[in-house]
Design a protein around this motif. Structure first.
Motif, short mmCIF file in Angstrom:
data_model
loop_
_atom_site.label_atom_id
_atom_site.label_comp_id
_atom_site.label_asym_id
_atom_site.label_seq_id
_atom_site.Cartn_x
_atom_site.Cartn_y
_atom_site.Cartn_z
N PRO A 193 0.76 -1.41 0.04
CA PRO A 193 -0.15 -0.01 0.08
C PRO A 193 1.05 1.25 0.07
O PRO A 193 0.48 2.34 -0.89
CB PRO A 193 -0.69 -0.09 1.14
CG PRO A 193 -0.86 -1.66 1.55
CD PRO A 193 0.57 -2.02 1.17
N ILE A 194 1.88 1.34 0.93
CA ILE A 194 2.51 2.69 1.16
C ILE A 194 4.17 2.34 0.91
O ILE A 194 4.69 1.95 1.86
CB ILE A 194 2.25 3.25 2.60
CG1 ILE A 194 0.70 3.38 2.72
CG2 ILE A 194 2.83 4.54 2.51
CD1 ILE A 194 0.41 3.94 4.41
N ALA A 195 4.66 3.12 -0.13
CA ALA A 195 5.98 3.00 -0.45
C ALA A 195 6.58 3.85 0.76
O ALA A 195 5.99 5.03 1.28
CB ALA A 195 6.13 3.76 -1.67
N LYS A 269 4.75 0.45 -10.24
CA LYS A 269 3.40 -0.26 -9.91
C LYS A 269 3.55 -1.38 -9.09
O LYS A 269 2.73 -2.07 -8.93
CB LYS A 269 2.90 -0.66 -11.19
CG LYS A 269 2.47 0.37 -12.18
CD LYS A 269 1.62 0.00 -13.34
CE LYS A 269 1.34 1.17 -14.47
NZ LYS A 269 0.45 0.84 -15.41
N LYS A 270 4.64 -1.38 -8.14
CA LYS A 270 4.70 -2.26 -7.08
C LYS A 270 3.97 -1.64 -5.64
O LYS A 270 3.85 -2.53 -4.77
CB LYS A 270 6.31 -2.66 -6.90
CG LYS A 270 6.83 -3.31 -7.90
CD LYS A 270 8.37 -3.57 -7.84
CE LYS A 270 9.38 -4.40 -8.97
NZ LYS A 270 10.48 -4.55 -8.60
N THR A 271 4.03 -0.41 -5.94
CA THR A 271 3.26 0.14 -4.18
C THR A 271 2.12 1.08 -4.64
O THR A 271 2.18 1.43 -5.89
CB THR A 271 4.35 0.97 -3.63
OG1 THR A 271 4.84 1.87 -4.57
CG2 THR A 271 5.37 0.10 -2.97
N GLY A 272 1.27 1.26 -3.70
CA GLY A 272 0.09 1.92 -4.40
C GLY A 272 0.04 3.47 -4.11
O GLY A 272 -0.51 4.10 -5.06
N MET A 273 0.70 3.78 -2.96
CA MET A 273 1.08 5.36 -2.82
C MET A 273 2.08 5.60 -2.23
O MET A 273 2.80 4.91 -1.30
CB MET A 273 -0.29 5.88 -2.15
CG MET A 273 -0.70 4.93 -0.96
SD MET A 273 -2.35 5.49 -0.30
CE MET A 273 -2.71 4.18 0.84
#
Length: 427
Positions: A193-195, A269-273
């Protein structure tokens, strides 16, 4: 001592935003590489620049801007960003370059008060009309004199890829509960979810800043940064408790990851935000930058809503030991020109021009959104390590936040330790 000068949203962007010392940091010398030579046709000799713009895009941006300065020959000594920042005090007391990259607000005031910077009030008599009063305030020392020329700034927000969100049907959250629900959904969908990254120490400061301002408001945050509040206050503990509740959604092993690597995970595109400054755009291939968007961190306490953000200002100062003060002042006037800042913001998609006369018509969609975000904010902070004393930020807060990230359950003892160190530093 609270050296922070508050900035209102109206005055900040009235105009522009309406839309161990390593050898490299010792200082200038005959062997300093001329990475951005100008010409000496103006007869002002050679001006040396100490630069922390070590990443590829900011480095190219500064080179391009300096090449337009024709009144003197210029020599840039580029040093790794973190190394430059960690050694700035010894650097300025040693043999610094004439001009050096630095930060507005408290960070500028701290070194001006120590007599390590040159008064450039005469420069401001010429360039003052190009800046709002708030930018001038952030360039003014405690003695009322100016020591800094703002160049660019950038907001902090939560960044994401529009294509990923459209594909998954995600929507920007308005509250912390909605943010948590979104993170949980991303996890179910196979995304981290969170980088998150904190190898360099400072990125976690941005998370603390926004959680504290959302929970306790801007005034408390700035007072805390000024050493006027206790770190053992239950208000501060609540911030860390909230942060700990979000840890399960953070990218794992952040202490071994740089912000660039975390930014690349978002691009891939491995993390969402990713909560970071707009400079995260530097980690996106040019073809993908149009896919980058953001939302401001959501509300936690309805009393404060989303009224505050971090939007640090970067710029230039002249060292007190400058050998070519006249040439340095001429260079600062060049850097203050809207045309110079237009070059920078075109080459660096993660920045906005500080000059009110900058041409924002050429901004990308992301830059226009960034300027709009800042213009709507009621309160603008400069970032934790710029809103407090540099020694407190570097010797106390960096290791403390890294300790929390590594062991988030040990909050009480950590806050007690921070408070004891704060008392010794701010007394």
């Amino acid at each position: 001592m609270d050296q922070r000068l508050p900035m209102s949203r109206r005055s900040l962007l009235l105009g522009a935003a309406a839309l161990g010392v390593p050898a490299a940091l010792v200082g200038c010398g005959a062997d300093t590489p001329a990475t951005a030579p100008g010409t000496s046709s103006g007869g002002l000799g050679t001006v040396t620049i100490g630069s922390n713009a070590s990443d590829e895009i900011p480095k190219k941006s500064l080179d391009a801007v300096v090449k337009g300065f024709t009144q003197a020959t210029t020599k840039i000594n580029t040093v790794d960003h973190n190394t430059f920042q960690e050694n700035i005090n010894r650097y300025l007391k040693g043999t610094p370059e004439d001009v050096f990259t630095w930060f507005a607000g408290n960070r500028m005031q701290f070194f001006a008060e120590q007599g390590l910077a040159t008064d450039i009030s005469d420069v401001w008599q010429e360039i003052g009309g190009d800046y709002t009063q708030a930018f001038k305030d952030q360039s003014t020392g405690l003695d009322g004199k100016q020591y800094f020329v703002p160049f660019t700034y950038y907001p902090w927000a939560v960044f994401y890829r529009k294509s990923v969100w459209q594909e998954k049907g995600y929507e920007a959250p308005g509250t912390l509960d909605e943010f948590t629900a979104l993170a949980r959904k991303m996890k179910t969908d196979g995304l981290i979810p969170i980088a998150f990254a904190d190898k360099d120490g400072w990125p976690a400061m941005g998370t603390f800043d926004i959680l504290n301002m959302r929970t306790n408001g801007y005034d408390f945050h700035i007072s805390l940064m000024g050493g006027k509040e206790s770190w053992t206050d239950p208000k501060v503990k609540q911030v860390f408790d909230t942060w700990r509740g979000l840890m399960e959604f953070h990218q794992p092993a952040p202490l071994g990851r740089t912000w660039q690597e975390a930014g690349q995970s978002l691009a891939q595109k491995k993390t969402g935000m990713y909560l970071l400054g707009m400079f995260v755009a530097q980690q996106f291939p040019e073809a993908d930058r149009g896919d980058l968007d953001f939302f401001t961190f959501p509300e936690i306490n309805p009393a404060y809503g989303t009224d505050s953000i971090d939007a640090p200002i970067d710029g230039y100062m002249i060292s007190a030991k400058a050998r070519n003060v006249d040439g340095a002042k001429a260079l600062l006037k060049h850097l203050a020109q809207a045309s110079s800042q237009d070059i920078a913001t075109k080459l660096d998609p993660g920045t906005l021009a500080a000059s009110s006369k900058a041409d924002t018509s050429g901004y990308s969609a992301l830059q226009k959104r960034g300027a709009e975000l800042v213009s709507k904010a009621t309160h603008i902070a400069q970032f934790l390590d710029r809103d407090t004393r540099p020694d407190f930020a570097s010797t106390v807060m960096i290791p403390s936040l890294q300790s929390f990230v590594g062991k988030p359950d040990e909050v009480d003892s950590l806050l007690t330790s921070i408070e004891k160190q704060k008392v010794n530093i701010f007394r």
